[in-house]
Design a protein around this motif. Structure first.
Motif, PDB file in Angstrom:
ATOM      1  N   ILE A 121       0.849  -1.194   0.000  1.00  0.00           N
ATOM      2  CA  ILE A 121       0.000   0.000   0.000  1.00  0.00           C
ATOM      3  C   ILE A 121       0.886   1.246   0.000  1.00  0.00           C
ATOM      4  N   ALA A 122       1.966   1.230   0.777  1.00  0.00           N
ATOM      5  CA  ALA A 122       2.883   2.374   0.833  1.00  0.00           C
ATOM      6  C   ALA A 122       3.490   2.659  -0.536  1.00  0.00           C
ATOM      7  N   THR A 123       3.902   1.625  -1.233  1.00  0.00           N
ATOM      8  CA  THR A 123       4.494   1.796  -2.563  1.00  0.00           C
ATOM      9  C   THR A 123       3.496   2.439  -3.515  1.00  0.00           C
ATOM     10  N   ALA A 124       2.272   1.947  -3.504  1.00  0.00           N
ATOM     11  CA  ALA A 124       1.229   2.503  -4.373  1.00  0.00           C
ATOM     12  C   ALA A 124       0.889   3.940  -3.977  1.00  0.00           C
ATOM     13  N   ALA A 125       0.830   4.206  -2.681  1.00  0.00           N
ATOM     14  CA  ALA A 125       0.516   5.552  -2.200  1.00  0.00           C
ATOM     15  C   ALA A 125       1.609   6.535  -2.615  1.00  0.00           C
ATOM     16  N   GLU A 126       2.843   6.149  -2.401  1.00  0.00           N
ATOM     17  CA  GLU A 126       3.956   7.039  -2.726  1.00  0.00           C
ATOM     18  C   GLU A 126       4.040   7.272  -4.236  1.00  0.00           C
ATOM     19  N   ALA A 127       3.702   6.270  -5.042  1.00  0.00           N
ATOM     20  CA  ALA A 127       3.681   6.436  -6.496  1.00  0.00           C
ATOM     21  C   ALA A 127       2.615   7.443  -6.923  1.00  0.00           C
ATOM     22  N   ALA A 128       1.570   7.577  -6.100  1.00  0.00           N
ATOM     23  CA  ALA A 128       0.491   8.534  -6.373  1.00  0.00           C
ATOM     24  C   ALA A 128       0.729   9.873  -5.662  1.00  0.00           C
ATOM     25  N   ASP A 129       1.942  10.074  -5.145  1.00  0.00           N
ATOM     26  CA  ASP A 129       2.306  11.300  -4.416  1.00  0.00           C
ATOM     27  C   ASP A 129       1.486  11.508  -3.152  1.00  0.00           C
ATOM     28  N   LEU A 130       1.156  10.419  -2.478  1.00  0.00           N
ATOM     29  CA  LEU A 130       0.498  10.487  -1.177  1.00  0.00           C
ATOM     30  C   LEU A 130       1.505  10.094  -0.101  1.00  0.00           C
ATOM     31  N   VAL A 131       1.400  10.710   1.050  1.00  0.00           N
ATOM     32  CA  VAL A 131       2.252  10.367   2.195  1.00  0.00           C
ATOM     33  C   VAL A 131       1.637   9.151   2.874  1.00  0.00           C
TER      34      VAL A 131
END
Length: 112
Positions: free
Chosen positions: A50-60
């Motif tokens: 989930i972190a990888t996907a979030a960071e790819a979407a520019d989410l913290v």
């Protein structure tokens, strides 16, 4: 995904999938907090995925896991720190959303 608003800047849901990240971003959230330990239930996505996907979407992303019904003062302090550091609005998830709601309320109470 059943998003439930707790405050104007904080919402919760049950377990999400990496495919939900874009919808979370499109809904205006800028940060995601996971309050669920990895492997709590077979087949759940890992916090790292989930972190990888979030960071790819520019989410913290922050991972503050704890077992339901076993929240500690340390968990609450980590939540206080995360809420102070990350941009809102914040989207948090766990198995059902209750744990993420409870730790949010405890963090707000701890801050006074």
């Amino acid at each position: 995904m059943d998003i439930r608003q707790v405050t104007d800047d904080y919402a919760v849901s049950g377990q999400i999938a990496t495919d939900d990240i874009q919808a979370i971003k499109d809904a205006g959230y800028r940060s995601i907090i996971c309050n669920r330990p990895d492997d709590e239930q077979p087949g759940q996505p890992s916090a790292a995925d989930i972190a990888t996907a979030a960071e790819a979407a520019d989410l913290v992303f922050r991972h503050i896991p704890f077992v339901s019904g076993q929240m500690t003062e340390d968990d609450v302090q980590k939540m206080v720190e995360a809420l102070d550091e990350i941009p809102g609005p914040v989207f948090a998830y766990c198995r059902s959303g209750a744990r993420s709601t409870n730790i949010y309320m405890a963090a707000k109470q701890a801050k006074g």
